[in-house]
Design a protein around this motif. Structure first.
Motif, PDB file in Angstrom:
ATOM      1  N   ALA A  11       0.730   5.369   8.476  1.00  0.00           N
ATOM      2  CA  ALA A  11      -0.086   6.574   8.564  1.00  0.00           C
ATOM      3  C   ALA A  11      -0.066   7.134   9.985  1.00  0.00           C
ATOM      4  CB  ALA A  11      -1.517   6.261   8.136  1.00  0.00           C
ATOM      5  N   HIS A  12       0.196   8.430  10.111  1.00  0.00           N
ATOM      6  CA  HIS A  12       0.184   9.117  11.403  1.00  0.00           C
ATOM      7  C   HIS A  12       1.049   8.374  12.424  1.00  0.00           C
ATOM      8  CE1 HIS A  12      -3.012  11.497   9.670  1.00  0.00           C
ATOM      9  NE2 HIS A  12      -3.703  10.398   9.427  1.00  0.00           N
ATOM     10  N   ASP A  13       2.273   8.070  12.049  1.00  0.00           N
ATOM     11  CA  ASP A  13       3.139   7.245  12.887  1.00  0.00           C
ATOM     12  C   ASP A  13       3.538   7.977  14.170  1.00  0.00           C
ATOM     13  OD1 ASP A  13       6.009   5.913  13.546  1.00  0.00           O
ATOM     14  OD2 ASP A  13       4.757   4.539  12.417  1.00  0.00           O
TER      15      ASP A  13
ATOM     16  N   SER B 115       0.847  -1.196   0.000  1.00  0.00           N
ATOM     17  CA  SER B 115       0.000   0.000   0.000  1.00  0.00           C
ATOM     18  C   SER B 115       0.881   1.244   0.000  1.00  0.00           C
ATOM     19  CB  SER B 115      -0.913  -0.011   1.228  1.00  0.00           C
ATOM     20  OG  SER B 115      -0.158  -0.098   2.423  1.00  0.00           O
ATOM     21  N   THR B 116       0.396   2.277  -0.672  1.00  0.00           N
ATOM     22  CA  THR B 116       1.172   3.519  -0.733  1.00  0.00           C
ATOM     23  C   THR B 116       0.274   4.660  -1.166  1.00  0.00           C
ATOM     24  OG1 THR B 116       3.231   4.485  -1.573  1.00  0.00           O
ATOM     25  CG2 THR B 116       1.876   3.309  -3.164  1.00  0.00           C
ATOM     26  N   ARG B 117       0.740   5.873  -0.943  1.00  0.00           N
ATOM     27  CA  ARG B 117       0.129   7.067  -1.522  1.00  0.00           C
ATOM     28  C   ARG B 117       1.233   7.747  -2.306  1.00  0.00           C
ATOM     29  NH1 ARG B 117      -1.806  12.672   0.781  1.00  0.00           N
ATOM     30  NH2 ARG B 117      -0.034  12.362   2.158  1.00  0.00           N
ATOM     31  N   ALA B 118       1.048   7.886  -3.598  1.00  0.00           N
ATOM     32  CA  ALA B 118       2.138   8.318  -4.468  1.00  0.00           C
ATOM     33  C   ALA B 118       1.758   9.542  -5.283  1.00  0.00           C
ATOM     34  CB  ALA B 118       2.534   7.181  -5.414  1.00  0.00           C
TER      35      ALA B 118
ATOM     36  N   ARG C  15      -4.079  12.754 -16.075  1.00  0.00           N
ATOM     37  CA  ARG C  15      -5.396  12.494 -15.485  1.00  0.00           C
ATOM     38  C   ARG C  15      -5.432  12.575 -13.963  1.00  0.00           C
ATOM     39  NH1 ARG C  15      -6.232   7.750 -19.165  1.00  0.00           N
ATOM     40  NH2 ARG C  15      -6.169   6.463 -17.287  1.00  0.00           N
ATOM     41  N   HIS C  16      -4.275  12.510 -13.289  1.00  0.00           N
ATOM     42  CA  HIS C  16      -4.280  12.529 -11.827  1.00  0.00           C
ATOM     43  C   HIS C  16      -2.951  13.045 -11.303  1.00  0.00           C
ATOM     44  CE1 HIS C  16      -2.007   8.773 -12.297  1.00  0.00           C
ATOM     45  NE2 HIS C  16      -3.018   8.245 -12.937  1.00  0.00           N
ATOM     46  N   ARG C  17      -2.946  13.430 -10.053  1.00  0.00           N
ATOM     47  CA  ARG C  17      -1.729  13.871  -9.377  1.00  0.00           C
ATOM     48  C   ARG C  17      -1.395  13.012  -8.160  1.00  0.00           C
ATOM     49  NH1 ARG C  17      -0.751  15.694 -13.368  1.00  0.00           N
ATOM     50  NH2 ARG C  17      -0.165  17.806 -14.011  1.00  0.00           N
ATOM     51  N   ILE C  18      -2.383  12.358  -7.605  1.00  0.00           N
ATOM     52  CA  ILE C  18      -2.170  11.481  -6.448  1.00  0.00           C
ATOM     53  C   ILE C  18      -2.805  10.130  -6.728  1.00  0.00           C
ATOM     54  CG2 ILE C  18      -2.712  11.086  -4.008  1.00  0.00           C
ATOM     55  CD1 ILE C  18      -0.735  13.297  -4.296  1.00  0.00           C
TER      56      ILE C  18
ATOM     57  N   HIS D 160      -4.085  -1.080  -0.582  1.00  0.00           N
ATOM     58  CA  HIS D 160      -3.555  -2.273   0.072  1.00  0.00           C
ATOM     59  C   HIS D 160      -2.521  -2.928  -0.837  1.00  0.00           C
ATOM     60  CE1 HIS D 160      -6.016  -4.711  -2.654  1.00  0.00           C
ATOM     61  NE2 HIS D 160      -7.053  -3.955  -2.327  1.00  0.00           N
ATOM     62  N   ALA D 161      -1.739  -3.814  -0.264  1.00  0.00           N
ATOM     63  CA  ALA D 161      -0.778  -4.573  -1.059  1.00  0.00           C
ATOM     64  C   ALA D 161      -1.523  -5.385  -2.109  1.00  0.00           C
ATOM     65  CB  ALA D 161       0.024  -5.505  -0.167  1.00  0.00           C
ATOM     66  N   ALA D 162      -0.989  -5.407  -3.319  1.00  0.00           N
ATOM     67  CA  ALA D 162      -1.714  -6.055  -4.413  1.00  0.00           C
ATOM     68  C   ALA D 162      -0.755  -6.456  -5.521  1.00  0.00           C
ATOM     69  CB  ALA D 162      -2.771  -5.105  -4.982  1.00  0.00           C
TER      70      ALA D 162
END
Length: 387
Positions: free
Chosen positions: A175-177, A38-41, A48-51, A56-58
């Motif tokens: 997230a929010h570590d 999982s990641t936010r990139a 078409r997108h920026r984020i 989840h892992a896939a």
């Protein structure tokens, strides 16, 4: 000096200009994610997108029927990488003249741990690490070996790079570590990585250790660190906290477990691949280190795989133990971060590459063409042009 850059399928799919832009960097190869956590990139140039949020892992391709009826199986990607996202991107990149290798993340999967908590590493306090599958468990090992073979050998790929093929520990981007309040140091991180799941308890027993007594010793050893005491660095610090006998016995068990998994996974990839298919492991030259670049014994791993991808975030000294093995034809790839906003240094890439070569690197890996700004990529282009 051959250079490859890491890329996600979502950096390429839907952006017809991406393959040519990546090829123009001066790299010969792309290391394209086929199975990822999982990641936010960021995608700073996509039309078409920026984020992109990978929830989840896939696997980023359609899994085959080898998983039918199995409890542990890979998860399909959602809207962030639909269908055969890997295959679509690989075809486009190959069309731009780039050699494609798969990038396969293995023992790092938070959804697996959430849905199958029994698969996770369990520390000496009984806390589970859902992001860290325990590599000692037979069912988990079978899952990882089959995933390695399937995800590595995708159509159009001429090699693979296997990440997280070993032990994972406490350290994990989350997230929010809120785990940085106590400086555990290298010794504390090792102690917090020791697993006490049923399989590891049996493993300690085979090595002459009582798991309950070991867990109590680990908790006792950690207590001064929780109170703020500094720990000595390196293996000597671990031996000082836990005692030489316990420290070295746990290391022997963990090294043996990781080595056998690496041997089996590489063998499975080779059995599924065509002749000449290259198999590299992301690796750290200190065998008790854990994480995405798990610790290995350099001599052993270079007798198993075709080479290694070595993290050089803190400098290029990690290359030396691998280069010192002097294995003919072995790849020692220096993984250099080039995203300035994530701590990389594209401005010093030429000098860093030269130093890596001096220390024995045979290739470069650049992290990461999809995440970097235009200015970062321009510095990469300039540096590679001068090599």
């Amino acid at each position: 000096m051959k250079a490859s850059t890491f890329v996600y399928p979502w950096d390429v799919d839907g952006d017809p200009e991406a393959p040519a832009r990546i090829a123009a960097l001066g790299v010969e190869q792309v290391t394209l994610a086929a199975a990822y956590h999982s990641t936010r990139a960021l995608t700073p140039r996509h039309p078409r997108h920026r984020i992109v949020t990978a929830e989840h892992a896939a696997v980023l391709y359609p899994a085959d029927d080898r998983w039918a009826g199995r409890e542990l199986r890979p998860y399909a990607a959602g809207a962030w990488a639909p269908g055969d996202a890997f295959g679509e991107a690989a075809t486009a990149l190959a069309g731009a003249g780039l050699e494609v290798h798969t990038w396969v993340v293995l023992a790092h999967n938070s959804r697996l741990g959430a849905e199958h908590p029994g698969t996770s590493v369990v520390n000496a306090y009984g806390d589970r690490y859902p992001w860290a599958p325990c590599i000692a468990q037979p069912a988990t090992r079978a899952y990882l070996i089959d995933l390695a073979a399937e995800a590595a050998v995708r159509p159009g790929a001429s090699g693979t790079e296997l990440e997280s093929l070993g032990w994972y520990g406490l350290e994990h981007l989350h997230a929010h570590d809120k785990t940085g309040g106590v400086g555990l140091g290298e010794a504390g991180q090792y102690l917090m990585a020791l697993c006490f799941c049923p399989s590891c308890r049996e493993g300690y027993d085979r090595h002459g250790l009582d798991a309950d007594e070991l867990a109590a010793a680990v908790r006792t050893a950690l207590e001064p660190l929780w109170q703020g005491a500094p720990s000595d660095g390196g293996w000597a610090g671990i031996e000082k906290l836990l005692g030489e006998t316990l420290a070295n016995t746990t290391r022997a068990y963990r090294d043996e477990t990781a080595r056998s998994l690496q041997e089996q996974a590489v063998a499975a990839v080779r059995a599924a691949a065509h002749d000449g298919f290259q198999v590299l492991l992301h690796a750290d030259p200190v065998s008790y280190h854990v994480g995405a670049n798990p610790g290995v014994d350099p001599a052993h791993i270079l007798s198993v795989a075709d080479g290694v991808v070595v993290p050089c975030v803190g400098g290029t000294g990690t290359l030396t133990p691998f280069a010192r093995q002097d294995r003919e034809g072995a790849v020692v790839a220096a993984n250099l971060p080039v995203v300035s906003g994530m701590g990389g240094s594209p401005a010093t890439l030429a000098a860093d590459a030269a130093e890596a070569r001096r220390l024995g690197a045979t290739e470069l890996r650049l992290y990461h063409a999809g995440l970097a700004s235009d200015d970062d990529l321009e510095m990469v282009r300039s540096a590679l042009a001068g090599l």
